[in-house]
Design a protein around this motif. Structure first.
Motif, short mmCIF file in Angstrom:
data_model
loop_
_atom_site.label_atom_id
_atom_site.label_comp_id
_atom_site.label_asym_id
_atom_site.label_seq_id
_atom_site.Cartn_x
_atom_site.Cartn_y
_atom_site.Cartn_z
N GLU A 67 0.79 -1.08 0.13
CA GLU A 67 0.05 0.16 0.06
C GLU A 67 0.79 1.31 -0.12
O GLU A 67 0.87 1.83 0.95
N LYS A 68 1.66 1.20 -1.09
CA LYS A 68 2.63 2.40 -1.26
C LYS A 68 2.11 3.70 -0.92
O LYS A 68 2.81 4.92 -0.54
N ASN A 69 0.73 4.09 -1.24
CA ASN A 69 0.12 5.39 -1.17
C ASN A 69 -0.60 5.58 0.19
O ASN A 69 -0.98 6.57 0.34
N TRP A 70 -0.41 4.77 1.13
CA TRP A 70 -0.87 5.00 2.37
C TRP A 70 -0.30 6.36 3.19
O TRP A 70 0.95 6.62 3.01
N VAL A 71 -1.32 7.27 3.62
CA VAL A 71 -0.71 8.42 4.39
C VAL A 71 -1.26 8.06 5.70
O VAL A 71 -2.15 8.04 6.05
N HIS A 72 -0.47 8.55 6.61
CA HIS A 72 -0.90 8.59 8.25
C HIS A 72 -1.91 9.68 8.43
O HIS A 72 -1.55 10.69 8.12
N PRO A 73 -2.84 9.18 8.88
CA PRO A 73 -4.05 10.00 9.09
C PRO A 73 -3.64 11.15 10.05
O PRO A 73 -4.34 12.43 9.88
N ILE A 74 -2.91 11.05 10.94
CA ILE A 74 -2.57 12.18 11.86
C ILE A 74 -1.19 12.96 11.50
O ILE A 74 -1.18 14.20 11.61
N LEU A 75 -0.33 12.26 11.41
CA LEU A 75 0.96 12.84 10.84
C LEU A 75 0.81 13.60 9.43
O LEU A 75 1.90 14.31 8.92
N LYS A 76 -0.06 12.99 8.50
CA LYS A 76 0.01 13.42 7.18
C LYS A 76 1.04 13.27 6.42
O LYS A 76 1.60 13.89 5.49
N THR A 77 1.84 12.04 6.66
CA THR A 77 3.22 11.65 6.16
C THR A 77 2.69 10.35 5.54
O THR A 77 2.03 9.46 6.10
N SER A 78 3.70 10.09 4.26
CA SER A 78 3.32 9.11 3.54
C SER A 78 3.97 7.77 4.19
O SER A 78 5.12 8.04 4.96
N VAL A 79 3.86 6.47 3.91
CA VAL A 79 4.33 5.42 4.53
C VAL A 79 5.80 5.31 3.84
O VAL A 79 6.86 5.09 4.87
N ALA A 80 6.21 5.99 2.84
CA ALA A 80 7.55 6.18 2.41
C ALA A 80 8.35 6.94 3.24
O ALA A 80 9.67 6.61 3.59
N GLU A 81 7.80 8.19 3.49
CA GLU A 81 8.35 9.23 4.34
C GLU A 81 8.76 8.76 5.86
O GLU A 81 9.74 8.79 6.40
N ILE A 82 7.78 7.70 6.18
CA ILE A 82 7.76 7.16 7.58
C ILE A 82 8.96 6.46 7.82
O ILE A 82 9.86 6.65 8.50
#
Length: 169
Positions: free
Chosen positions: A138-153
């Motif tokens: 799920e490469k496009n998932w974004v953390h709902p609170i952090l507004k950060t993508s899984v790649a950035e995390i």
């Protein structure tokens, strides 16, 4: 009721009493999800990692699922706990070795905090063994609170070692 997209992390680090490997236990548990109105759409590979925090426990085996359900978030969480109990999970101490662990990571990007449930999962973004398998499916998932993508995390996480397992597909 409409279908909601959920993300579930699954893992464990203890063999069953009858000798099943932690991955085999988890694979059986995944089959049980359908009976709970949770339909798996994608599953990551299996990964092996040291326990967090570091201890002398056996290594953990982890995967991540993307699924859909008509259940509300609390019913999903309760269903996951029912499956854990069915497969022998006993909750005594935090961060203990366990036969199975099912964590609700995300429920349709909902943000919720109560005594019963916290969404998204409060520590998922700190765990490479959750984020790496999630990125795989799920490469496009974004953390709902952090507004950060899984790649950035993943870029911000420490280099916890993960071993991609090829023998479990």
């Amino acid at each position: 009721m409409s279908h909601k997209k959920i993300i579930v992390a699954i893992g464990g680090n203890l063999h069953s009493k009858n000798g099943l490997h932690p991955v085999e236990i988890c694979q059986e548990a995944i089959k049980s999800l359908k009976c709970m109105s949770i339909i798996v759409e994608k599953q990551s590979s299996w990964y092996c990692s040291d326990p967090i925090p570091k201890s002398d426990q056996p290594k953990f085996f982890n995967s991540v699922l993307v699924a859909s359900t008509t259940l509300n978030e609390l019913d999903v969480l309760n269903s996951l706990h029912v499956i854990e109990k069915k497969f022998g999970r006993i909750r005594k101490n935090i961060n203990e070795a366990r036969i199975i662990d099912l964590d609700l990571i995300d429920y349709s990007s909902k943000i919720h905090k109560s005594n019963d449930i916290i969404l998204p999962h409060p520590r998922a973004h700190l765990r490479r063994f959750v984020m790496q398998p999630l990125y795989e499916i799920e490469k496009n998932w974004v953390h709902p609170i952090l507004k950060t993508s899984v790649a950035e995390i993943l870029e911000q996480l420490d280099q916890q070692e993960l071993e991609l397992l090829s023998e479990f597909k």
